[in-house]
Design a protein around this motif. Structure first.
Motif, mmCIF file in Angstrom:
data_model
loop_
_atom_site.group_PDB
_atom_site.id
_atom_site.type_symbol
_atom_site.label_atom_id
_atom_site.label_comp_id
_atom_site.label_asym_id
_atom_site.label_seq_id
_atom_site.Cartn_x
_atom_site.Cartn_y
_atom_site.Cartn_z
ATOM 1 N N LYS A 68 0.863 -1.183 0.000
ATOM 2 C CA LYS A 68 0.000 0.000 0.000
ATOM 3 C C LYS A 68 0.902 1.237 0.000
ATOM 4 O O LYS A 68 1.711 1.412 0.920
ATOM 5 C CB LYS A 68 -0.897 0.008 1.242
ATOM 6 C CG LYS A 68 -1.897 -1.146 1.280
ATOM 7 C CD LYS A 68 -2.717 -1.103 2.562
ATOM 8 C CE LYS A 68 -3.703 -2.264 2.631
ATOM 9 N NZ LYS A 68 -4.461 -2.272 3.915
ATOM 10 N N THR A 127 0.375 4.165 0.732
ATOM 11 C CA THR A 127 0.207 5.052 1.897
ATOM 12 C C THR A 127 1.165 4.698 3.036
ATOM 13 O O THR A 127 1.473 5.546 3.880
ATOM 14 C CB THR A 127 -1.238 4.975 2.425
ATOM 15 O OG1 THR A 127 -1.583 3.597 2.654
ATOM 16 C CG2 THR A 127 -2.208 5.573 1.411
ATOM 17 N N ASN A 128 1.640 3.433 3.049
ATOM 18 C CA ASN A 128 2.564 3.008 4.100
ATOM 19 C C ASN A 128 3.945 3.657 3.964
ATOM 20 O O ASN A 128 4.738 3.641 4.912
ATOM 21 C CB ASN A 128 2.715 1.479 4.096
ATOM 22 C CG ASN A 128 1.480 0.773 4.619
ATOM 23 O OD1 ASN A 128 0.754 1.318 5.450
ATOM 24 N ND2 ASN A 128 1.229 -0.437 4.134
ATOM 25 N N TYR A 129 4.227 4.203 2.768
ATOM 26 C CA TYR A 129 5.524 4.851 2.551
ATOM 27 C C TYR A 129 5.516 6.318 2.982
ATOM 28 O O TYR A 129 6.515 7.014 2.820
ATOM 29 C CB TYR A 129 5.931 4.761 1.080
ATOM 30 C CG TYR A 129 6.210 3.359 0.595
ATOM 31 C CD1 TYR A 129 7.230 2.598 1.155
ATOM 32 C CD2 TYR A 129 5.461 2.792 -0.428
ATOM 33 C CE1 TYR A 129 7.490 1.305 0.713
ATOM 34 C CE2 TYR A 129 5.711 1.506 -0.881
ATOM 35 C CZ TYR A 129 6.727 0.767 -0.304
ATOM 36 O OH TYR A 129 6.979 -0.505 -0.750
ATOM 37 N N THR A 182 8.148 -2.628 4.299
ATOM 38 C CA THR A 182 7.605 -1.324 4.718
ATOM 39 C C THR A 182 6.397 -0.911 3.872
ATOM 40 O O THR A 182 5.629 -0.049 4.284
ATOM 41 C CB THR A 182 8.688 -0.226 4.637
ATOM 42 O OG1 THR A 182 9.294 -0.233 3.332
ATOM 43 C CG2 THR A 182 9.761 -0.445 5.692
ATOM 44 N N VAL A 214 3.369 -3.215 5.632
ATOM 45 C CA VAL A 214 2.981 -2.822 6.993
ATOM 46 C C VAL A 214 3.552 -1.442 7.288
ATOM 47 O O VAL A 214 4.702 -1.155 6.944
ATOM 48 C CB VAL A 214 3.522 -3.825 8.038
ATOM 49 C CG1 VAL A 214 3.010 -3.485 9.430
ATOM 50 C CG2 VAL A 214 3.158 -5.252 7.661
ATOM 51 N N HIS A 215 2.763 -0.581 7.909
ATOM 52 C CA HIS A 215 3.275 0.725 8.301
ATOM 53 C C HIS A 215 4.422 0.528 9.283
ATOM 54 O O HIS A 215 4.355 -0.340 10.160
ATOM 55 C CB HIS A 215 2.167 1.561 8.940
ATOM 56 C CG HIS A 215 2.491 3.032 8.970
ATOM 57 N ND1 HIS A 215 3.087 3.621 10.059
ATOM 58 C CD2 HIS A 215 2.328 4.001 8.033
ATOM 59 C CE1 HIS A 215 3.263 4.915 9.806
ATOM 60 N NE2 HIS A 215 2.810 5.177 8.591
ATOM 61 N N TYR A 216 5.471 1.336 9.135
ATOM 62 C CA TYR A 216 6.711 1.111 9.893
ATOM 63 C C TYR A 216 6.494 0.999 11.401
ATOM 64 O O TYR A 216 7.179 0.212 12.078
ATOM 65 C CB TYR A 216 7.728 2.209 9.582
ATOM 66 C CG TYR A 216 7.479 3.527 10.264
ATOM 67 C CD1 TYR A 216 8.039 3.810 11.505
ATOM 68 C CD2 TYR A 216 6.672 4.503 9.672
ATOM 69 C CE1 TYR A 216 7.804 5.013 12.135
ATOM 70 C CE2 TYR A 216 6.430 5.712 10.305
ATOM 71 C CZ TYR A 216 6.998 5.974 11.541
ATOM 72 O OH TYR A 216 6.761 7.155 12.172
ATOM 73 N N LYS A 270 4.093 -0.305 12.955
ATOM 74 C CA LYS A 270 3.345 -1.510 13.314
ATOM 75 C C LYS A 270 4.126 -2.795 13.001
ATOM 76 O O LYS A 270 3.629 -3.897 13.192
ATOM 77 C CB LYS A 270 2.006 -1.538 12.567
ATOM 78 C CG LYS A 270 1.059 -0.428 13.007
ATOM 79 C CD LYS A 270 -0.265 -0.512 12.267
ATOM 80 C CE LYS A 270 -1.216 0.617 12.709
ATOM 81 N NZ LYS A 270 -2.485 0.584 11.953
#
Length: 317
Positions: free
Chosen positions: A202, A204-206, A271, A274-276, A278
């Motif tokens: 995703k 957005t996770n970056y 990354t 998963v959001h960093y 989490k």
């Protein structure tokens, strides 16, 4: 002073001829030995640890660490070409600085490999026992733990060390074949993670990409740099290479290139999945796979860890 006396390259080469080591290793074998030594459990653990310090910027951290490792690798390539003998930095120091410096370097190397092999063997034992426990097989603690942990002897660690030592004693050609197979399987597992994980990225996770700025990126690089350690073992194979000047240098460069690509790719996919903040530090890759519904991720990484530690032990032994 006699303690600083040096040994000429000619004398070193004469000593090398008396060892009767067979020159059987090709570029691919040397590269595989290096990859086996470098790519261990660190790729599954260090990435998560570094991500908490650098965020998605851990990708840049791996790139920076890779550049430093490659510069070190080029130095080793140059030295291995100039001095095509075994002994790695011990031999290089003996020729250039003298006996006392070489002795200090030699003991440091011996201690490093001794401690590294013992630690990895102990880690392998713990993972192996855990897999057996999951399968319903429980071994008594007295033969699966060291005295400091309430047992008498860590038998699995002792046995795997003896088995790998015998394979190496039997012949470098045979042990390199075993290592090549292990490395192929290990890389296949990592590539499988990349393929599975890439479909769950995703964008957005970056965001934010570098939440802690350049300070976080450099902090991440300092944490994950140890993941590159091990490629120096390649230079010890010079006397067993078909063409040391060519094969050792090429093997080193191929090893570091492959390792850098794998590490950066894993960091990018992890990354992105998963959001960093989490990411589970101790269980980064399997937890990431589990978070997207791939529950057999732990088993996959368990196999990768088992094989990763075996190839690392082969290299340091």
């Amino acid at each position: 002073m006699k303690i600083f006396r040096k040994k000429s390259l000619d004398k070193m080469m004469v000593s090398a001829e008396k060892t009767h080591l067979k020159k059987t290793l090709k570029t691919k074998d040397i590269a595989a030995l290096g990859i086996g030594a470098v790519v261990g459990v660190g790729i599954f653990v260090a990435t998560g640890t570094g991500a908490h310090k650098a965020g998605p910027g851990i990708i840049i951290s791996f790139l920076l660490a890779g550049i430093v490792a490659c510069l070190c690798g080029l130095c080793y390539s140059e030295l291995a070409t100039m001095f095509p003998v075994s002994g790695s930095t011990y031999s290089y120091a003996y020729i250039t600085f003298g006996e006392i410096v070489a002795m200090i370097v030699g003991w440091c190397l011996t201690s490093e490999y001794l401690v590294a092999c013992s630690a990895v063997a102990s880690g392998w034992s713990g993972t192996f026992i855990g897999i057996l426990k999951n399968a319903g097989i429980v071994l008594p603690k007295v033969i699966t733990a060291s005295p400091s942990k309430g047992g008498i002897v860590d038998l699995p660690a002792v046995l795997i060390t003896l088995i790998l030592t015998y394979i190496l004693y039997y012949g470098m050609k045979e042990s390199s074949r075993v290592n090549n197979i292990i490395v192929i399987v290990k890389i296949a597992i990592i590539v499988m993670f990349l393929v599975l994980g890439a479909t769950h990225i995703k964008m957005t996770n970056y965001k934010p990409f570098a939440p802690f700025g350049f300070k976080g990126i450099f902090a991440g690089a300092s944490v994950i740099f140890f993941s590159y350690i091990g490629f120096d073992a390649i230079s010890t194979t010079a006397e067993e290479a078909e063409n040391p000047g060519r094969d050792v240098s090429r093997g080193l460069i191929i090893c570091l290139a492959v390792v850098s690509i794998l590490y950066i790719s894993v960091a990018f996919v992890l990354t992105g999945m998963v959001h960093y903040d989490k990411i589970v530090t101790e269980d980064a890759v399997p937890a990431a796979l589990a978070s997207v519904g791939i529950r057999w991720g732990s088993a996959l990484v368990g196999i990768g860890a088992i094989l990763g530690m075996i190839s690392t032990m082969i290299a340091v032994l």
